[in-house]
Design an enzyme around this catalytic site. Structure first.
Site, PDB file in Angstrom:
ATOM      1  N   ASP A 186      10.431 -54.283  -0.074  1.00 23.03           N
ATOM      2  CA  ASP A 186       9.775 -53.022   0.273  1.00 23.03           C
ATOM      3  C   ASP A 186       9.071 -52.430  -0.940  1.00 23.03           C
ATOM      4  OD1 ASP A 186       9.454 -50.622   2.153  1.00 23.03           O
ATOM      5  OD2 ASP A 186      10.461 -49.714   0.432  1.00 23.03           O
TER       6      ASP A 186
ATOM      7  N   ASN B 153      10.182 -41.745  -3.253  1.00 21.07           N
ATOM      8  CA  ASN B 153       8.903 -41.752  -3.968  1.00 21.07           C
ATOM      9  C   ASN B 153       8.598 -40.341  -4.484  1.00 21.07           C
ATOM     10  OD1 ASN B 153       7.947 -40.259  -1.803  1.00 21.07           O
ATOM     11  ND2 ASN B 153       6.906 -41.990  -0.839  1.00 21.07           N
TER      12      ASN B 153
END
Lengths: 322, 322, 322
Positions: C197, C7
């Site tokens: 996810d 991320n």
């Protein structure tokens, strides 16, 4: 949107967005074309209408892509796709793209055979008539383009001075691999569009040496499908510059290296418009293109025509309604 | 190995294997170079020694890559890497590749500064001396290659007849993205090698129009690192054919499009050897290359020299030891 | 670990780690199930036991994944996988994940036929008995889950106010491509988990608008395999929040767009727990979820039950040994 989808400044490539749009279009049109009993088929992209990139999408944002079937002719379907960007930290949502795509259903048993499209149920009566008009208009334009884009992009021997066409002209060669293809052995339209945007971006970056982003894409016509095992050459050359934009012509040629019997053919073509951005994301002036040969001058004038026509159309749209 | 890693015949690209080898080499050499207190560094690939692809790797097989540090000079480390393929359905294991790579530790604070390498502990005394010889030999060859490969591959205007050099010559342009790079802003050596193999494969496929696979790669020298934001041009041209093999020269040039102050430079160069395979995986005769210009004839003779030298060496190796 | 695996804060997605775990599990269990002569088979993921993400993995670190077969029933194998992160600059190693997976061997000739598993040699006698207990426990739970997860996630028409379930509910649609699949035409379990996810992460980020990371995954059950050519819809909705964690239910539905004869079916389901992190990586308080409908209130209570049970279990584990 992940780091891989974006340029070094964090803006998602136009090509990545085009690829998502096409994936949504392919899903919905394949589903529609298989909604009746009969021969199973897969939808192949035939054309993308002109589309503007209304606002940039950034790494970390969530892209929403929604697609709707808006018209069906006997052998093709029209899909309209909306893309919005959502910053999930601030909640801000923006419309980034509206696109219209045309698909043709190909038989799974023989991908050279076009099947019939089940009818669409329209919610308003006028919709069918409006769709038919769009269908006729694009059909006409596709045929024209096929001829217009017949010429070959010659490689550049001695790249010229900055700001000339030959200085920024670029070609990319790609050997079609299994993951570029549908399960039925031809290249996804979205994969081709992504490569087209990549070449256009390299041409634009070479010309103005700044951070550049896709502003719009002229109608993209897919003249013929590209089969597994081909080598494709994607060539880009700058055709026109206005004060703040660049137009780049991109041509896709397919070369069936293994299959000797088939010749190189033109698979797709389009014009991309790019703008140059400062580090703060403001549009920058673009160095003026210097066309040299007769052909370059002719293409420059044609590009100017498209630019002025689009400008007039846009001003017309924003004028107050009487 | 996934469909993405392979050609349509199911053989994994040599470039994919080279990329894995380099990843293993970069991990072990970065770990070694940071094994003492002092300035932190990252290992950059400087050279890959000549390597043979001993047996093909196929989709669905598991690749095992193991790496070992075998020598350290003051400013570089030598890594030896073994690759084996395992068919987990039948249990068969095969050695597919042995490779030797040289890395140089670059300071994280300033990637233009080369740091010192911690010493290696050798298990046998002769190892150090043998390593030093390999180090001196490659140093000499690197310098020679730098000059030999100074010439530029001109794009082909009118591709000639089948079997000429210009007929199969190919170039690929790639805009370096974040995922091609280390965290420190330069391209992974493995990414460059994968692109080099891709171009060599396109040249070979164009020449013989059959299923082709990488047989070996001559020493690859990395003359200079490629920074983020560059456009790289990878050019391949056929230099020599024997009865059953083709030699392709691949040159990598980097072009810092955004940074105006820096000029295009030669980043890497190598010779790839390909063979053509029948549908049963047997080697096929290769159409003879027809060199036309003086330069092409000169390169053909040089290629022949490398071929005969390697053949002699290989026969020497398989002779019974006295 | 590369930029694409993480991320924006540089933490590797839980989904990327789950994908690696599954890859290791699939290799070792396929190898084991083919270790005797007989019909060749491929191992398909049936279930992943509850697993915690013990410490974050970051970009630039090297992930070590090791797998071991710990139990075999007649038709399934249990695999335990350990993941450690290594910072090759500092030499620090950390255990990031321990996971237990169950695989079922499917015949290569007919992927709907389950084969028998060769016996495992246990080093201690108790191992077989302990394994059998785990086998029975998961078998029971799998059957329960199949019914519990039968309901459908309706798309949200009018997303409600912040902190409601409908505000953060998200869906992702994915067209299964060749590179998502095994050679035998169904989707890798790891690919599905990565997408699950991804959706859970979007739901969590929308809810708390901060940097979020996967803390744990409840048992994931794979009710049915997903075949090539399907479109899969992965839906996520928040079910429960404690002071510092969020529970998100993720459901995977597969839709065979081309094949008309088969209906949409539930392929997998799981609960993901996420935590919100400050810029310094410290856990932040989470905005409380406001369940509105009866169903939402019921799911909130069930989530609370799972949360309290897990908390009690954890406290039990850390209590001093008598």
């Amino acid at each position: 949107m992940r780091p891989d989808d974006a340029n070094v400044a964090g803006n998602v490539h136009g090509g990545t967005i085009l690829k998502m749009i096409e994936e949504a279009g392919a899903i919905i049109s394949t589903r529609h074309c298989n909604s009746q009993n009969g021969e199973r088929c897969v939808a192949a992209l035939a054309r993308v209408e002109r589309t503007d990139f209304l606002s940039p999408m950034c790494i970390g944002e969530v892209a929403h892509v929604s697609a709707e079937i808006t018209y069906a002719s006997k052998h093709s379907v029209e899909v309209q796709v909306h893309v919005t960007s959502e910053n999930i930290l601030t909640g801000t949502k923006k419309l980034t793209n509206k696109a219209t795509l045309w698909y043709v259903p190909l038989s799974l048993k023989n991908v050279d055979k076009v099947l019939e499209v089940p009818p669409v149920v329209y919610s308003r009566q006028e919709q069918e008539e409006e769709g038919r008009k769009r269908y006729e208009a694009q059909k006409l334009e596709r045929m024209e383009t096929k001829w217009r884009n017949g010429d070959i992009v010659q490689p550049v021997l001695n790249p010229g001075k900055p700001n000339t066409v030959s200085y920024s002209q670029s070609s990319l060669i790609h050997l079609v691999g299994p993951s570029d293809c549908t399960l039925h052995g031809f290249v996804h339209g979205g994969v081709t569009m992504k490569l087209m945007d990549e070449v256009a971006g390299i041409v634009a970056a070479r010309h103005c040496k700044t951070n550049i982003v896709t502003a719009s894409v002229d109608a993209i016509n897919f003249h013929d499908k590209i089969r597994k095992g081909c080598v494709i050459t994607i060539s880009g050359r700058m055709t026109f510059t206005s004060n703040k934009s660049m137009e780049i012509e991109v041509l896709v040629d397919a070369d069936p290296v293994v299959d000797n019997s088939q010749k190189r053919y033109r698979a797709a073509s389009a014009f991309f418009t790019y703008v140059s951005l400062s580090q703060e994301g403001k549009p920058l002036p673009v160095p003026q293109l210097v066309p040299e040969t007769e052909d370059e001058k002719k293409r420059f004038e044609e590009g100017k025509g498209r630019y002025l026509q689009m400008k007039a159309k846009r001003q017309g749209q924003t004028e107050p309604q009487a």
